[in-house]
Enzyme design. Sequence first.
Site, mmCIF file in Angstrom:
data_model
loop_
_atom_site.group_PDB
_atom_site.id
_atom_site.type_symbol
_atom_site.label_atom_id
_atom_site.label_comp_id
_atom_site.label_asym_id
_atom_site.label_seq_id
_atom_site.Cartn_x
_atom_site.Cartn_y
_atom_site.Cartn_z
ATOM 1 C CG ASP A 83 -5.864 3.230 -0.065
ATOM 2 O OD1 ASP A 83 -5.021 2.332 0.167
ATOM 3 O OD2 ASP A 83 -6.444 3.330 -1.161
ATOM 4 C CG ASP A 90 -1.650 1.208 1.521
ATOM 5 O OD1 ASP A 90 -1.782 2.028 0.594
ATOM 6 O OD2 ASP A 90 -2.133 1.359 2.660
ATOM 7 C CG ASP A 130 -1.150 1.570 -3.881
ATOM 8 O OD1 ASP A 130 0.042 1.376 -4.177
ATOM 9 O OD2 ASP A 130 -1.494 2.143 -2.828
ATOM 10 C CG ASP A 145 -12.285 -14.598 -13.241
ATOM 11 O OD1 ASP A 145 -11.612 -15.079 -12.318
ATOM 12 O OD2 ASP A 145 -13.481 -14.276 -13.122
ATOM 13 C CD GLU A 205 -10.620 -19.233 -12.043
ATOM 14 O OE1 GLU A 205 -10.753 -19.406 -10.828
ATOM 15 O OE2 GLU A 205 -11.412 -18.529 -12.700
HETATM 16 C C1 GLC Z 1 -12.406 -16.557 -10.246
HETATM 17 C C2 GLC Z 1 -11.581 -15.740 -9.308
HETATM 18 C C3 GLC Z 1 -12.347 -15.550 -8.044
HETATM 19 C C4 GLC Z 1 -13.632 -14.841 -8.361
HETATM 20 C C5 GLC Z 1 -14.428 -15.585 -9.418
HETATM 21 C C6 GLC Z 1 -15.524 -14.738 -9.980
HETATM 22 O O1 GLC Z 1 -12.595 -17.831 -9.784
HETATM 23 O O2 GLC Z 1 -10.343 -16.359 -9.106
HETATM 24 O O3 GLC Z 1 -11.607 -14.841 -7.094
HETATM 25 O O4 GLC Z 1 -14.408 -14.735 -7.200
HETATM 26 O O5 GLC Z 1 -13.616 -15.934 -10.505
HETATM 27 O O6 GLC Z 1 -14.999 -13.758 -10.823
#
Ligand code: GLC
Length: 532
Positions: free
Chosen positions: A27, A23, A31, A209, A269
């Site tokens: 805050d 940080d 960041d 994601d 992912e």
């Molecule tokens: C993925 C991310 C996770 C998030 C989810 C929804 O799994 O790693 O952190 O909550 O997607 O976007």
Amino acid sequence: MQPKSEWWHSAVIYQVYVRSFADSDGDGEGDLTGVRRRLPELAALGVDAVWLTPFYVSPLADGGYDVADYRDVDPRFGTLADFDSLIASAHDLGLRVIIDVVPNHTSSAHRWFRAAVESEPGNPERARYIFRPGKGPGGDEPPNNWQSIFGGPAWTRLKRPDGTPEEWYLHLFDAEQPDLDWSNPEVHEEFEDVLRFWLDRGVDGFRVDVAHGLVKDPALPDIAPGQRADLLDGSTRLPYFDQDGVHDIYRRWNAIAASYPGDRALVAEAWVEDAQRVARYLRPGELHQAFNFEYLVAPWDAAALRGVIDRSLAANGDVGATTTWVLSNHDVPRHVTRFGDGGTGLRRARAAALLTLALPGSAYLYQGEELGLPEVTDLPEEALQDPTWERSGRTRRGRDGCRVPLPWEGEEPPFGFGPADAEPWLPVPEEWRSLTRAAQRADPDSTLSLYTAALRLRRGLHNTAPSSLTWLEAPSDVLIFGRGAGFVCAVNLSEQAVEIPLHGEVLLSSEPRSGDRAPLSLPPDTAVWLRV
Ligand code: GLC
């Protein structure tokens, strides 16, 4: 097989959870400038790349995985200029930068969703999301029985300003994360443009994601009663995960990445059924890597690990893709804690690090694992911010325990995460005093020193070793494999010391050793790297 040329095939990629890394402005939240200033310490650790979790404009209903503007930085994380400086500094240090793209859903604060809410059923503004009339009398029941991964129904009903209920919208995650409709060409165009926006700014790739979730079975069928629909559970086929249509999207994305100079990586992912389903995302012309979650969830057990390793290498080898290895991330309890109580968990985690970093392919490290950080299991309830906590009716605490800000230096919390008088967004445990990076740098037996030495040796290894491994004969509950050129990794997962039938020089050991005479004795829950 010789190692392939693109940088990611053997890269060690370090996950920066931006909010909890450093940080700079006091805050209480990490960041981009905080990341930039600490980059030299990641270069010194010896990683090849960093992956930054979302820093986009967001209400942070799900830690930034609820994006309101895909082309700008949230003021609490900095500015686009800060991002540009970060990229420039990283590249100067020889570090690549991967960022998240979140295409399954937007934030409900995104201009598209606002326009959808303001428009009428059937209008084009609604067609970017998945709106449906309800079932039952008055449409009072959700369109189907899908459940949010964070708990509760996956549908929320809109209300007009005067309170009249109308259509429902789908959200596989929080109600503030409406799912996009990827059968709409406008959604494709928008994300292709978002990719170009960041590629033009110099990013080296994207972590995609929920890569397996974008396309839904158009019939939106009910799932079987009692069927688990957990994000971390790919064991069952679900009508909203791993549909064939997602692959068309990634073929287009591959072409976009390939149209830029340098090697730009696309990483999935995808929590799907097994290694073979994962490998389908990595066919030529699709994505380049996928997180190996089967490895992440494997227990500390020799047969189980060997099975995952073999299946992963075989499945990825079949499509010509590299295999990745990962032990932790921002969605799962830290592996020190998963692997056992007290000292056992850390001991196994250190051995697991040597196993992971010796395997052929690419490794993902989650910030803090190089410090041996445990999961924080006693965060006060009022501090919890993961939407899982409220959506599960306060029965599942969620993922905050692995997202506690990093300890850097000093004697008092927040240990250099931010200015001393700034309260971090999650409390940092006092006991982390001995786990700060500065404290560990000074200790040759620390977990940080182990990772640093392993990464240095690994560079040499991966430049010369074949991209495969050979299992060697081993006592039960012990894994021993070679990587060519005399390099051997041996891991004792049993509860007794074992003698291993090898002579050679110990290059690195997960626990301090003295007197390496043949035959080599390996204490329980330890690993060594050898030159034989
Ligand atoms: C993925 C991310 C996770 C998030 C989810 C929804 O799994 O790693 O952190 O909550 O997607 O976007």
